[in-house]
Design a protein around this motif. Structure first.
Motif, PDB file in Angstrom:
ATOM      1  N   VAL A 162       0.421  -0.829   0.251  1.00  0.00           N
ATOM      2  CA  VAL A 162       0.400   0.371   0.005  1.00  0.00           C
ATOM      3  C   VAL A 162       0.733   1.204  -0.015  1.00  0.00           C
ATOM      4  N   GLY A 163       2.546   1.477  -0.046  1.00  0.00           N
ATOM      5  CA  GLY A 163       3.217   2.310  -0.537  1.00  0.00           C
ATOM      6  C   GLY A 163       3.132   3.171   0.864  1.00  0.00           C
ATOM      7  N   SER A 164       3.215   2.993   2.112  1.00  0.00           N
ATOM      8  CA  SER A 164       3.144   3.014   3.298  1.00  0.00           C
ATOM      9  C   SER A 164       4.183   4.510   3.449  1.00  0.00           C
ATOM     10  N   GLN A 165       5.174   4.199   2.740  1.00  0.00           N
ATOM     11  CA  GLN A 165       6.221   5.700   2.923  1.00  0.00           C
ATOM     12  C   GLN A 165       5.687   6.684   2.928  1.00  0.00           C
ATOM     13  N   ALA A 166       5.259   6.576   1.529  1.00  0.00           N
ATOM     14  CA  ALA A 166       4.284   7.327   0.774  1.00  0.00           C
ATOM     15  C   ALA A 166       3.757   8.535   1.881  1.00  0.00           C
ATOM     16  N   CYS A 207       1.378   2.634  -9.470  1.00  0.00           N
ATOM     17  CA  CYS A 207       1.423   3.988  -9.224  1.00  0.00           C
ATOM     18  C   CYS A 207       0.056   4.091  -8.519  1.00  0.00           C
ATOM     19  N   GLY A 208      -1.259   2.896  -7.992  1.00  0.00           N
ATOM     20  CA  GLY A 208      -2.160   2.794  -7.459  1.00  0.00           C
ATOM     21  C   GLY A 208      -1.678   1.356  -6.818  1.00  0.00           C
ATOM     22  N   LEU A 209      -2.820   1.517  -5.940  1.00  0.00           N
ATOM     23  CA  LEU A 209      -3.127  -0.379  -5.302  1.00  0.00           C
ATOM     24  C   LEU A 209      -3.175  -1.177  -6.776  1.00  0.00           C
ATOM     25  N   VAL A 210      -3.260  -2.404  -6.224  1.00  0.00           N
ATOM     26  CA  VAL A 210      -3.567  -3.437  -7.169  1.00  0.00           C
ATOM     27  C   VAL A 210      -4.666  -4.551  -6.258  1.00  0.00           C
ATOM     28  N   GLU A 211      -5.160  -4.902  -7.460  1.00  0.00           N
ATOM     29  CA  GLU A 211      -6.117  -6.063  -6.765  1.00  0.00           C
ATOM     30  C   GLU A 211      -5.729  -7.389  -8.063  1.00  0.00           C
ATOM     31  N   GLY A 212      -5.192  -8.275  -7.374  1.00  0.00           N
ATOM     32  CA  GLY A 212      -4.581  -9.292  -8.387  1.00  0.00           C
ATOM     33  C   GLY A 212      -3.657  -8.321  -9.415  1.00  0.00           C
ATOM     34  N   GLU A 213      -3.131  -8.183 -10.768  1.00  0.00           N
ATOM     35  CA  GLU A 213      -2.799  -7.661 -12.038  1.00  0.00           C
ATOM     36  C   GLU A 213      -3.138  -6.343 -12.186  1.00  0.00           C
ATOM     37  N   HIS A 214      -4.920  -5.718 -11.490  1.00  0.00           N
ATOM     38  CA  HIS A 214      -5.925  -4.736 -11.253  1.00  0.00           C
ATOM     39  C   HIS A 214      -5.448  -3.396 -10.833  1.00  0.00           C
ATOM     40  N   ILE A 215      -4.957  -2.365 -11.315  1.00  0.00           N
ATOM     41  CA  ILE A 215      -4.438  -1.447 -10.726  1.00  0.00           C
ATOM     42  C   ILE A 215      -5.891  -0.710 -10.501  1.00  0.00           C
ATOM     43  N   ASN A 270      -8.298   2.027  -9.503  1.00  0.00           N
ATOM     44  CA  ASN A 270      -8.527   3.716  -9.486  1.00  0.00           C
ATOM     45  C   ASN A 270      -9.089   4.404  -7.834  1.00  0.00           C
ATOM     46  N   ASP A 271     -10.429   3.947  -7.866  1.00  0.00           N
ATOM     47  CA  ASP A 271     -10.505   4.694  -7.497  1.00  0.00           C
ATOM     48  C   ASP A 271      -9.610   4.635  -5.711  1.00  0.00           C
ATOM     49  N   GLU A 272      -9.552   2.938  -5.229  1.00  0.00           N
ATOM     50  CA  GLU A 272      -9.378   2.970  -4.259  1.00  0.00           C
ATOM     51  C   GLU A 272      -8.041   3.848  -3.610  1.00  0.00           C
ATOM     52  N   THR A 273      -6.878   4.352  -4.996  1.00  0.00           N
ATOM     53  CA  THR A 273      -6.210   4.454  -4.639  1.00  0.00           C
ATOM     54  C   THR A 273      -5.964   5.900  -4.189  1.00  0.00           C
ATOM     55  N   LEU A 274      -7.439   6.857  -4.589  1.00  0.00           N
ATOM     56  CA  LEU A 274      -7.352   8.341  -4.655  1.00  0.00           C
ATOM     57  C   LEU A 274      -7.068   8.957  -2.489  1.00  0.00           C
ATOM     58  N   PRO A 275      -7.516   8.116  -1.994  1.00  0.00           N
ATOM     59  CA  PRO A 275      -7.644   8.643  -0.801  1.00  0.00           C
ATOM     60  C   PRO A 275      -5.578   8.922  -0.262  1.00  0.00           C
ATOM     61  N   LEU A 276      -5.351   7.905  -0.357  1.00  0.00           N
ATOM     62  CA  LEU A 276      -3.990   7.356   0.040  1.00  0.00           C
ATOM     63  C   LEU A 276      -2.628   8.427  -1.372  1.00  0.00           C
ATOM     64  N   LEU A 277      -3.056   9.038  -1.947  1.00  0.00           N
ATOM     65  CA  LEU A 277      -2.617   9.957  -3.123  1.00  0.00           C
ATOM     66  C   LEU A 277      -2.924  11.251  -1.875  1.00  0.00           C
ATOM     67  N   ARG A 315      13.212   4.704 -13.672  1.00  0.00           N
ATOM     68  CA  ARG A 315      13.093   3.828 -12.915  1.00  0.00           C
ATOM     69  C   ARG A 315      14.198   2.831 -12.532  1.00  0.00           C
ATOM     70  N   ASP A 316      15.385   3.107 -12.753  1.00  0.00           N
ATOM     71  CA  ASP A 316      16.301   2.237 -12.312  1.00  0.00           C
ATOM     72  C   ASP A 316      16.812   3.216 -10.962  1.00  0.00           C
ATOM     73  N   ALA A 317      16.537   5.318 -11.217  1.00  0.00           N
ATOM     74  CA  ALA A 317      17.052   6.244 -10.265  1.00  0.00           C
ATOM     75  C   ALA A 317      16.176   5.790  -8.744  1.00  0.00           C
ATOM     76  N   ALA A 318      14.763   5.673  -9.039  1.00  0.00           N
ATOM     77  CA  ALA A 318      13.621   5.704  -8.548  1.00  0.00           C
ATOM     78  C   ALA A 318      14.063   4.337  -8.054  1.00  0.00           C
ATOM     79  N   HIS A 319      14.195   2.960  -8.598  1.00  0.00           N
ATOM     80  CA  HIS A 319      13.678   2.298  -7.974  1.00  0.00           C
ATOM     81  C   HIS A 319      12.506   1.657  -8.450  1.00  0.00           C
ATOM     82  N   SER A 320      11.850   2.123  -9.544  1.00  0.00           N
ATOM     83  CA  SER A 320      10.309   2.118  -9.482  1.00  0.00           C
ATOM     84  C   SER A 320       9.959   1.267 -10.736  1.00  0.00           C
ATOM     85  N   ALA A 321      10.285   0.012 -11.434  1.00  0.00           N
ATOM     86  CA  ALA A 321      10.372  -0.722 -12.355  1.00  0.00           C
ATOM     87  C   ALA A 321       8.587  -1.342 -11.721  1.00  0.00           C
ATOM     88  N   PRO A 322       7.774  -1.506 -12.431  1.00  0.00           N
ATOM     89  CA  PRO A 322       6.872  -2.653 -12.448  1.00  0.00           C
ATOM     90  C   PRO A 322       7.102  -3.863 -11.664  1.00  0.00           C
TER      91      PRO A 322
END
Length: 321
Positions: free
Chosen positions: A84-88, A126-134, A136-143, A201-208
């Motif tokens: 859930v990207g809690s450190q964000a 860039c958002g929460l995932v369910e299986g391999e589906h990203i 949308n609406d569930e991610t908005l409160p965290l952003l 993605r190398d610099a930010a360690h953010s590759a999916p």
């Protein structure tokens, strides 16, 4: 016969009639801050760019402050990641600590805080995932929560780059509810699913860790859709917006400049930077000339703000000229 060459005969004459100009004040320099101590890691695919720990940021920040560049765009790299990207959105997360440091030591520098979960999630999306589906609406409160903590840490501008639908409205509402009405939003409104992001993605360690980001970043073929995305973000409360990448999308920049009155930022991304650096290191191109020509092209297309890894070099070259 018209004599166009009359106005090209000397450098002084060319400067006098020049239509497009750039300055250091129009530039934002992206930086990468990593958790830990005494770290200055070179990024091999981005020569001259480093990951810094907070205790070594001053080596770079002092140069930025002296250059005349308006500010920095900050990306944090946490030690621990989760689903859930809690450190964000942790009030004492790496990015929040770095922002406090910058604003304490260099209060005149603008701090643009990137808002996205990809650097903080174990799956790299860039958002929460369910299986391999990203999701949308569930991610908005965290952003929204991330945006508030970054602004409370001292960020001057919030820049959501996640490309979830409705995130500008959610972030604007959260900032206002937290009493942060004065904080502007610079939305990544037209962020394309580009091949130019590889070095970042190398610099930010953010590759999916699975799939790709094409279900939320824009199709590179779609210009009209980009204008709809920008219009929607403006309606939701964006104060200015970003088109990313820059060089391959100058037609989108020009179309947006002709349609909307808000300031436009372009992000001269890692792959664009890396190609210039690699060719220059081989002696195939003249780096200064190519960099300045590229930045001028972005301004000529209609950009007001240049987000670029070339900012420090360009600011130095502008002083020389």
């Amino acid at each position: 016969m018209r004599r166009f060459r009359r106005l090209r005969g000397s450098e002084a004459m060319r400067r006098l009639v020049r239509e497009t100009r750039i300055s250091a004040e129009e530039m934002i320099y992206p930086i990468f801050v990593i958790e830990g101590e005494n770290i200055k890691n070179p990024i091999p695919s981005m020569p001259g760019v480093f990951q810094y720990s907070v205790d070594r940021m001053d080596e770079m920040l002092a140069e930025v402050a002296a250059s005349g560049i308006s500010g920095v765009l900050i990306f944090g790299i946490p030690k621990e990641k989760d689903a859930v990207g809690s450190q964000a959105y942790a009030p004492d997360g790496i990015t929040q600590r770095a922002i406090r440091h910058i604003k304490k030591k260099y209060p005149s520098l603008l701090v643009v805080a990137d808002v996205c979960l990809c650097e903080y999630t174990s799956h790299g999306h860039c958002g929460l995932v369910e299986g391999e589906h990203i999701l949308n609406d569930e991610t908005l409160p965290l952003l929204a929560k991330m945006s508030v903590t970054l602004a409370q840490a001292g960020a001057d501008i919030i820049a959501p780059s996640d490309m979830m639908d409705g995130r500008v409205a959610a972030i604007r509402h959260a900032l206002d509810e937290a009493g942060l009405l004065h904080i502007p939003i610079m939305a990544y409104s037209a962020k394309f699913a580009s091949g130019y992001y590889g070095p970042f993605r190398d610099a930010a360690h953010s590759a999916p860790q699975f799939g790709d980001r094409r279900s939320y970043q824009m199709d590179v073929c779609n210009k009209k859709e980009a204008l709809r995305e920008i219009a929607d973000d403006i309606e939701e409360g964006a104060d200015f917006y970003i088109i990313k990448p820059a060089l391959a999308y100058l037609d989108v920049v020009e179309a947006a400049a002709n349609r909307f009155d808000l300031p436009i930022a372009v992000y001269n991304v890692s792959g664009e930077y890396a190609m210039v650096k690699a060719a220059a290191q081989q002696g195939w191109i003249e780096e200064k000339r190519i960099v300045m020509e590229n930045l001028i092209a972005m301004k000529r297309a209609g950009a007001s703000i240049l987000i670029t890894y070339h900012a420090l070099d360009a600011a130095s070259w502008l002083k020389e000229d």
